[in-house]
Write a protein that holds these residues in place. Structure first.
Motif, PDB file in Angstrom:
ATOM      1  N   ASP A  61       0.855  -1.182   0.000  1.00  0.00           N
ATOM      2  CA  ASP A  61       0.000   0.000   0.000  1.00  0.00           C
ATOM      3  C   ASP A  61       0.894   1.235   0.000  1.00  0.00           C
ATOM      4  N   ASN A  62       0.324   2.381   0.235  1.00  0.00           N
ATOM      5  CA  ASN A  62       1.068   3.634   0.127  1.00  0.00           C
ATOM      6  C   ASN A  62       1.541   4.170   1.468  1.00  0.00           C
ATOM      7  N   GLY A  63       1.691   3.287   2.453  1.00  0.00           N
ATOM      8  CA  GLY A  63       2.180   3.707   3.763  1.00  0.00           C
ATOM      9  C   GLY A  63       3.593   4.270   3.675  1.00  0.00           C
ATOM     10  N   PRO A  64       3.968   5.127   4.617  1.00  0.00           N
ATOM     11  CA  PRO A  64       5.273   5.782   4.552  1.00  0.00           C
ATOM     12  C   PRO A  64       6.453   4.810   4.593  1.00  0.00           C
ATOM     13  N   GLU A  65       6.286   3.667   5.255  1.00  0.00           N
ATOM     14  CA  GLU A  65       7.374   2.685   5.304  1.00  0.00           C
ATOM     15  C   GLU A  65       7.639   2.081   3.929  1.00  0.00           C
ATOM     16  N   PHE A  66       6.603   1.981   3.121  1.00  0.00           N
ATOM     17  CA  PHE A  66       6.721   1.383   1.800  1.00  0.00           C
ATOM     18  C   PHE A  66       7.021   2.407   0.715  1.00  0.00           C
ATOM     19  N   ALA A  67       6.487   3.601   0.861  1.00  0.00           N
ATOM     20  CA  ALA A  67       6.634   4.628  -0.167  1.00  0.00           C
ATOM     21  C   ALA A  67       7.873   5.499   0.032  1.00  0.00           C
ATOM     22  N   GLY A  68       8.590   5.289   1.117  1.00  0.00           N
ATOM     23  CA  GLY A  68       9.763   6.108   1.408  1.00  0.00           C
ATOM     24  C   GLY A  68      10.993   5.721   0.605  1.00  0.00           C
ATOM     25  N   ARG A  69      12.025   6.518   0.742  1.00  0.00           N
ATOM     26  CA  ARG A  69      13.279   6.322  -0.002  1.00  0.00           C
ATOM     27  C   ARG A  69      13.996   5.020   0.355  1.00  0.00           C
ATOM     28  N   THR A  70      13.911   4.626   1.618  1.00  0.00           N
ATOM     29  CA  THR A  70      14.659   3.443   2.056  1.00  0.00           C
ATOM     30  C   THR A  70      14.232   2.196   1.294  1.00  0.00           C
ATOM     31  N   LEU A  71      12.947   1.922   1.257  1.00  0.00           N
ATOM     32  CA  LEU A  71      12.480   0.721   0.556  1.00  0.00           C
ATOM     33  C   LEU A  71      12.637   0.875  -0.950  1.00  0.00           C
ATOM     34  N   ASP A  72      12.468   2.077  -1.465  1.00  0.00           N
ATOM     35  CA  ASP A  72      12.667   2.323  -2.890  1.00  0.00           C
ATOM     36  C   ASP A  72      14.104   2.005  -3.290  1.00  0.00           C
ATOM     37  N   ALA A  73      15.066   2.462  -2.511  1.00  0.00           N
ATOM     38  CA  ALA A  73      16.483   2.190  -2.796  1.00  0.00           C
ATOM     39  C   ALA A  73      16.778   0.698  -2.668  1.00  0.00           C
ATOM     40  N   TRP A  74      16.193   0.061  -1.650  1.00  0.00           N
ATOM     41  CA  TRP A  74      16.409  -1.376  -1.479  1.00  0.00           C
ATOM     42  C   TRP A  74      15.875  -2.137  -2.694  1.00  0.00           C
ATOM     43  N   ALA A  75      14.656  -1.815  -3.115  1.00  0.00           N
ATOM     44  CA  ALA A  75      14.049  -2.515  -4.255  1.00  0.00           C
ATOM     45  C   ALA A  75      14.872  -2.312  -5.521  1.00  0.00           C
ATOM     46  N   TYR A  76      15.314  -1.110  -5.761  1.00  0.00           N
ATOM     47  CA  TYR A  76      16.136  -0.823  -6.938  1.00  0.00           C
ATOM     48  C   TYR A  76      17.432  -1.640  -6.902  1.00  0.00           C
ATOM     49  N   ALA A  77      18.089  -1.672  -5.750  1.00  0.00           N
ATOM     50  CA  ALA A  77      19.356  -2.407  -5.614  1.00  0.00           C
ATOM     51  C   ALA A  77      19.181  -3.910  -5.815  1.00  0.00           C
ATOM     52  N   HIS A  78      17.997  -4.424  -5.539  1.00  0.00           N
ATOM     53  CA  HIS A  78      17.744  -5.872  -5.646  1.00  0.00           C
ATOM     54  C   HIS A  78      16.948  -6.257  -6.889  1.00  0.00           C
ATOM     55  N   GLY A  79      16.639  -5.294  -7.738  1.00  0.00           N
ATOM     56  CA  GLY A  79      15.909  -5.594  -8.966  1.00  0.00           C
ATOM     57  C   GLY A  79      14.479  -6.032  -8.731  1.00  0.00           C
ATOM     58  N   VAL A  80      13.872  -5.547  -7.662  1.00  0.00           N
ATOM     59  CA  VAL A  80      12.499  -5.895  -7.312  1.00  0.00           C
ATOM     60  C   VAL A  80      11.603  -4.692  -7.602  1.00  0.00           C
TER      61      VAL A  80
END
Length: 175
Positions: A61-80
């Motif tokens: 969903d669009n919660g701050p834990e999911f929509a924030g930079r930290t998870l975005d950077a993690w997903a990008y680094a892992h190809g997810v």
């Protein structure tokens, strides 16, 4: 992936991060703590990466834990790919929402947690039972654990790509 909240016997709140495999219906993790920010979510996903591999897509969903930079950077680094549901449309993350309802009814509402450690122990016990004992009608009467083993065996007989691990093309995790 998704969060639920509950309260300890002393009135202090806690949260759970529930991660469900949309393909096998396995609850691959329930992280329990007072606070679960984006960095903690990424660490849980790193543990899952080491244990079972990663999917191509995670529905959130669009919660701050999911929509924030930290998870975005993690997903990008892992190809997810992070696939965000539309605001106010929990049906778009139906597997984890269904799981959350069962989790609330069968675990959270049935226990009076005296401490965070007590909550962690009872919740992990329930998670294991959910995955290994309870048959699911959507899995033709198999438990998520049984279904995952059958699916993994079928993939070994005809693997699409040897480096895929447990993630078939259509697999996503609901967070």
């Amino acid at each position: 992936m998704d969060f639920t909240v509950d309260t300890l016997a002393d009135g202090r709140g806690f949260r759970t991060l529930n991660i469900v495999d949309d393909f096998t219906r396995e609850c691959v993790a329930i992280e329990v703590d007072r606070s679960l920010p984006g960095l903690r979510v990424a660490r849980v996903l790193d543990r899952l990466h080491a244990a079972i591999g990663l999917p191509q897509c995670i529905v959130v969903d669009n919660g701050p834990e999911f929509a924030g930079r930290t998870l975005d950077a993690w997903a990008y680094a892992h190809g997810v790919t992070l696939r965000f549901i539309r605001p106010g449309k929990p049906i778009e993350n139906a597997y984890v929402e269904s799981f959350n309802g069962k989790f609330r009814d069968e675990c959270l509402n049935e226990h009076w947690f005296v401490s965070l450690a007590d909550a962690k122990t009872a919740i992990e016990t329930w998670r294991i039972d959910y995955n290994t004992v309870r048959p699911h009608s959507s899995l033709n009467g198999a438990t998520p654990d049984q279904f995952a083993k059958l699916a993994e065996g079928a993939r070994r007989l005809s693997p699409a790509r040897p480096d895929e691990g447990r993630k078939p093309e259509n697999l996503s995790l609901s967070v």
